[in-house]
Design a protein around this motif. Structure first.
Motif, mmCIF file in Angstrom:
data_model
loop_
_atom_site.group_PDB
_atom_site.id
_atom_site.type_symbol
_atom_site.label_atom_id
_atom_site.label_comp_id
_atom_site.label_asym_id
_atom_site.label_seq_id
_atom_site.Cartn_x
_atom_site.Cartn_y
_atom_site.Cartn_z
ATOM 1 N N LYS A 1 2.290 6.032 -7.545
ATOM 2 C CA LYS A 1 1.234 6.794 -7.953
ATOM 3 C C LYS A 1 1.717 8.186 -7.947
ATOM 4 O O LYS A 1 0.619 9.096 -8.043
ATOM 5 C CB LYS A 1 -0.075 6.437 -7.442
ATOM 6 C CG LYS A 1 -0.370 5.144 -7.903
ATOM 7 C CD LYS A 1 -1.664 4.672 -7.212
ATOM 8 C CE LYS A 1 -2.119 3.036 -7.579
ATOM 9 N NZ LYS A 1 -3.319 2.690 -6.625
ATOM 10 N N GLU B 1 1.563 9.761 -4.763
ATOM 11 C CA GLU B 1 0.764 10.322 -3.671
ATOM 12 C C GLU B 1 1.650 10.496 -2.595
ATOM 13 O O GLU B 1 1.098 10.808 -1.591
ATOM 14 C CB GLU B 1 -0.303 9.319 -3.611
ATOM 15 C CG GLU B 1 -1.282 9.091 -4.708
ATOM 16 C CD GLU B 1 -2.328 7.749 -4.430
ATOM 17 O OE1 GLU B 1 -2.420 7.495 -3.421
ATOM 18 O OE2 GLU B 1 -3.028 7.700 -5.302
ATOM 19 N N ASN B 2 2.935 10.054 -2.560
ATOM 20 C CA ASN B 2 3.546 10.337 -1.369
ATOM 21 C C ASN B 2 3.899 11.799 -0.749
ATOM 22 O O ASN B 2 3.909 12.726 -1.472
ATOM 23 C CB ASN B 2 5.039 9.610 -1.362
ATOM 24 C CG ASN B 2 5.787 10.243 -2.568
ATOM 25 O OD1 ASN B 2 5.355 10.811 -3.527
ATOM 26 N ND2 ASN B 2 7.297 10.281 -2.418
ATOM 27 N N LYS C 1 1.645 3.967 -3.312
ATOM 28 C CA LYS C 1 1.429 5.474 -3.104
ATOM 29 C C LYS C 1 2.592 6.288 -3.826
ATOM 30 O O LYS C 1 2.230 7.143 -4.627
ATOM 31 C CB LYS C 1 1.029 5.861 -1.581
ATOM 32 C CG LYS C 1 -0.058 5.628 -0.721
ATOM 33 C CD LYS C 1 0.008 5.919 0.536
ATOM 34 C CE LYS C 1 -1.133 5.382 1.511
ATOM 35 N NZ LYS C 1 -1.035 5.834 2.799
ATOM 36 N N LYS D 1 0.554 -1.217 0.028
ATOM 37 C CA LYS D 1 0.050 -0.109 0.039
ATOM 38 C C LYS D 1 1.134 1.136 0.068
ATOM 39 O O LYS D 1 0.865 2.153 -0.846
ATOM 40 C CB LYS D 1 -0.994 -0.027 1.349
ATOM 41 C CG LYS D 1 -2.162 -0.958 1.005
ATOM 42 C CD LYS D 1 -2.970 -0.742 2.256
ATOM 43 C CE LYS D 1 -4.021 -2.142 2.343
ATOM 44 N NZ LYS D 1 -4.930 -2.101 3.408
ATOM 45 N N GLU D 2 1.878 1.144 0.852
ATOM 46 C CA GLU D 2 2.611 2.249 0.885
ATOM 47 C C GLU D 2 3.598 2.710 -0.478
ATOM 48 O O GLU D 2 3.853 3.737 -0.682
ATOM 49 C CB GLU D 2 3.721 2.418 2.186
ATOM 50 C CG GLU D 2 2.889 2.274 3.532
ATOM 51 C CD GLU D 2 2.259 3.654 3.662
ATOM 52 O OE1 GLU D 2 2.474 4.625 3.582
ATOM 53 O OE2 GLU D 2 0.789 3.469 4.193
#
Length: 149
Positions: free
Chosen positions: A145, A147-148, A142, A138-139
């Motif tokens: 994508k 999204e971090n 991110k 999941k991390e």
């Protein structure tokens, strides 16, 4: 926490290295080792696609390993009537002998070591490792994508 994570990473790498060293001892690449291991462990007939999904190897990596195994006379690739593109991976007589001589003792050593952990320890190991992988996926998703934060 950083020290614990560093130790976990070291232990993971050490485990990977144990499998790598045994594959090398058996005269196999890591991917070829896992292909034969899987066929022997489950006794099922697999297709290239199945192995890609099961072991997270790329199609190209699996294909290369299959070609080497076929060239060594350890497997044959048989067409599937309903789908000419897919091929079944079948151990040859020579492949069966190699698996019995090389992989079966390793698989037995694995079983003995795992059994020595005890039922509760085995369950905890699997549960916690699975949870860590799920959370890490999941991390990292991110990050990939964008999204971090």
């Amino acid at each position: 926490m950083r020290e614990q994570l560093a130790l976990f990473d070291k232990l993971s790498k050490e485990l990977d290295d144990l499998y790598h060293q045994f594959a090398k001892f058996s005269g196999l690449s890591d991917c070829a080792f896992w292909i034969l291991y899987t066929i022997q462990e489950n006794g099922k007939v697999y297709k290239q696609k199945d192995l890609c999904e099961l072991w997270s190897f790329s199609k190209q990596t699996i294909n290369s390993a299959l070609k080497v195994l076929e060239k060594k006379g350890l497997i044959t690739l048989a067409s599937i009537p309903e789908n000419k593109k897919d091929k079944q991976i079948i151990l040859t007589e020579q492949g069966n002998k190699m698996v019995v001589k090389q992989l079966n003792p390793f698989m037995k050593a694995e079983e003995v070591a795992f059994e020595k952990l005890g039922e509760n320890e085995r369950e905890q190991l699997l549960k916690i490792t699975g949870k860590f992988i799920e959370l890490l996926k999941k991390e990292t998703d991110k990050i990939m994508k964008g999204e971090n934060n």
